[in-house]
Design a protein around this motif. Sequence first.
Motif, short mmCIF file in Angstrom:
data_model
loop_
_atom_site.label_atom_id
_atom_site.label_comp_id
_atom_site.label_asym_id
_atom_site.label_seq_id
_atom_site.Cartn_x
_atom_site.Cartn_y
_atom_site.Cartn_z
N PHE A 1 67.48 112.95 -63.91
CA PHE A 1 68.58 112.86 -64.87
C PHE A 1 69.74 113.76 -64.45
CE2 PHE A 1 64.71 111.99 -67.38
CZ PHE A 1 65.02 110.73 -67.85
N LYS A 2 70.93 113.36 -64.87
CA LYS A 2 72.13 114.15 -64.58
C LYS A 2 72.87 114.43 -65.87
CE LYS A 2 72.87 112.15 -59.97
NZ LYS A 2 73.84 111.43 -59.09
N LYS A 3 73.48 115.61 -65.95
CA LYS A 3 74.33 115.91 -67.09
C LYS A 3 75.54 114.97 -67.06
CE LYS A 3 73.14 120.75 -67.78
NZ LYS A 3 73.65 122.15 -67.88
N VAL A 4 75.85 114.40 -68.20
CA VAL A 4 76.95 113.43 -68.27
C VAL A 4 78.25 114.07 -67.82
CG1 VAL A 4 78.31 112.00 -69.83
CG2 VAL A 4 75.83 112.07 -70.06
N LYS A 5 78.47 115.33 -68.18
CA LYS A 5 79.71 116.01 -67.79
C LYS A 5 79.81 116.20 -66.28
CE LYS A 5 80.46 118.51 -72.12
NZ LYS A 5 80.60 119.85 -72.74
N LYS A 6 78.65 116.23 -65.61
CA LYS A 6 78.64 116.43 -64.16
C LYS A 6 78.54 115.12 -63.39
CE LYS A 6 76.77 121.11 -64.17
NZ LYS A 6 75.72 122.02 -63.64
N TYR A 7 78.43 114.00 -64.12
CA TYR A 7 78.41 112.71 -63.44
C TYR A 7 79.80 112.45 -62.85
CZ TYR A 7 76.71 108.02 -62.46
OH TYR A 7 76.30 106.87 -61.81
N ARG A 8 79.86 111.89 -61.66
CA ARG A 8 81.10 111.93 -60.91
C ARG A 8 81.85 110.61 -60.72
NH1 ARG A 8 81.72 116.31 -62.20
NH2 ARG A 8 81.06 118.20 -61.14
N SER A 9 81.17 109.45 -60.75
CA SER A 9 81.89 108.25 -60.31
C SER A 9 81.29 106.96 -60.86
CB SER A 9 81.90 108.18 -58.78
OG SER A 9 80.58 108.01 -58.29
N PHE A 10 82.05 105.89 -60.71
CA PHE A 10 81.54 104.53 -60.89
C PHE A 10 82.27 103.63 -59.90
CE2 PHE A 10 85.19 104.78 -63.72
CZ PHE A 10 85.83 103.56 -63.56
N THR A 11 81.61 102.54 -59.49
CA THR A 11 82.11 101.68 -58.42
C THR A 11 82.35 100.25 -58.91
OG1 THR A 11 80.98 102.98 -56.72
CG2 THR A 11 81.62 100.75 -56.12
N LEU A 12 83.50 99.72 -58.55
CA LEU A 12 83.86 98.33 -58.86
C LEU A 12 83.83 97.52 -57.56
CD1 LEU A 12 86.91 99.12 -61.16
CD2 LEU A 12 84.61 98.50 -61.91
N LYS A 13 83.33 96.30 -57.62
CA LYS A 13 83.24 95.48 -56.42
C LYS A 13 84.34 94.42 -56.39
CE LYS A 13 78.31 96.38 -55.89
NZ LYS A 13 76.95 95.81 -55.81
N GLN A 14 84.02 93.18 -56.76
CA GLN A 14 85.02 92.12 -56.64
C GLN A 14 86.00 92.06 -57.81
OE1 GLN A 14 81.71 91.48 -56.30
NE2 GLN A 14 81.50 91.07 -54.12
N ALA A 15 85.63 92.63 -58.94
CA ALA A 15 86.46 92.48 -60.14
C ALA A 15 86.60 93.82 -60.85
CB ALA A 15 85.84 91.44 -61.08
N GLY A 16 87.54 93.84 -61.82
CA GLY A 16 87.72 95.05 -62.62
C GLY A 16 88.88 95.92 -62.17
N TYR A 17 89.55 95.51 -61.09
CA TYR A 17 90.67 96.29 -60.57
C TYR A 17 91.69 95.36 -59.92
CZ TYR A 17 88.64 95.53 -55.97
OH TYR A 17 88.14 94.95 -54.82
#
Length: 382
Positions: A104-120
């Motif tokens: 598990f990771k502390k939510v405040k220390k979670y660093r990123s999320f990745t988008l592939k073909q959509a969402g950007y």
Amino acid sequence: MKAFVFKLYRSKNNKTLHQTVNIAGIIYNYCIAVHKKYYGVFGKSLSANRLKVHLTKLKKRTEYEYWKKVGSQAIQDIVERIDRAYSLFFSNLKRKVKCAPPSFKKVKKYRSFTLKQAGYNLFEDNRIRIGKKVYKYSKSREIEGKIKTVTIKRDTIGDLYICVITDFKDDCPVRLSPNNGGVASGKMAGADFGLKTFLTLSDGTRHESPEFYKQSRNEMKKASRELSSKKDGSNNRKKAKLSLARVHQNISNRRKDHHYKLALELCRKYDVIYFEDLNLKGMKALWGRKVSDFGFYSFLKILEHIAGKYGTEIRYIGRFEPSSKTCSVCGYIYEGMTLREREWECPECGTLHDRDLNAANNILKVGASTFRGEDVRPAQAG
């Protein structure tokens, strides 16, 4: 594959991205919990596809509807990363390699999320649309190649970055002679790391380290004292913690800048550079802060990256070669040498040696004469 990293301008809209990263951290922890529970009940690992189907059904519930802010592809990426981590964990167990499962990771220390073909959507100027909002970023260079993924990252002080991964491939570098407008050709050098001098080359060139941690030690002490005097949970403590993080980041950035500049200088000058495969983990245990301040391992990784662009070869000789104890003139081995001896005179030929320069010459000799197989990788500091 090539990565292009840009820093987002600070804006009120960035609060939305911070919230999205936090939600991604919640989803990550939920997936870890499901994996642990599934393994505890059935005694086997949960497949990524089954977990994806489960999360898709879960998002339809009212209490999990806010997960939709992350995006389906970002959630799939989280599931796939956890699946790869568990696959590596079980693979290491079979090979009897000590390792820990994903945790598990502390939510405040979670660093990123990745988008592939959509969402950007990247616009021609320095703007990017993520979800329904548009953000500005510092566009330091043009993006080359077809975009594969876009990752939103945040650092310890809350700054946001976009990391764009493309399918662009650099042309295979060719070492050219100065007559052809290229870099120096035909030059080889042995290089020795030291605790007094950061890097000594066999041609007598020495490169000192600014020791950025040592330079900022008083500033760090002041920030640490201010943090320790603040009440737990207060806003003042959060501000003091952020100030301390800024000091650490400033040290890291300056050290990285120094490493990149030195690596560029070496790759422009030499065709082949030989290093000794050092036990960096052992060195860190013995000399601690000084070795961490120099950043030998991070420098080697940067040097290998720059060398790939310039066609420079980075080679490693075995760590058990007595490079410092061996006379580079006659081959006599001085068994009684201590770490404090920076100079020594060979009893056989009478040559007065500088410890680091002598080691660099021996590293060059061993590398140039015996290196024929695969290079030995440097040990990673842990």
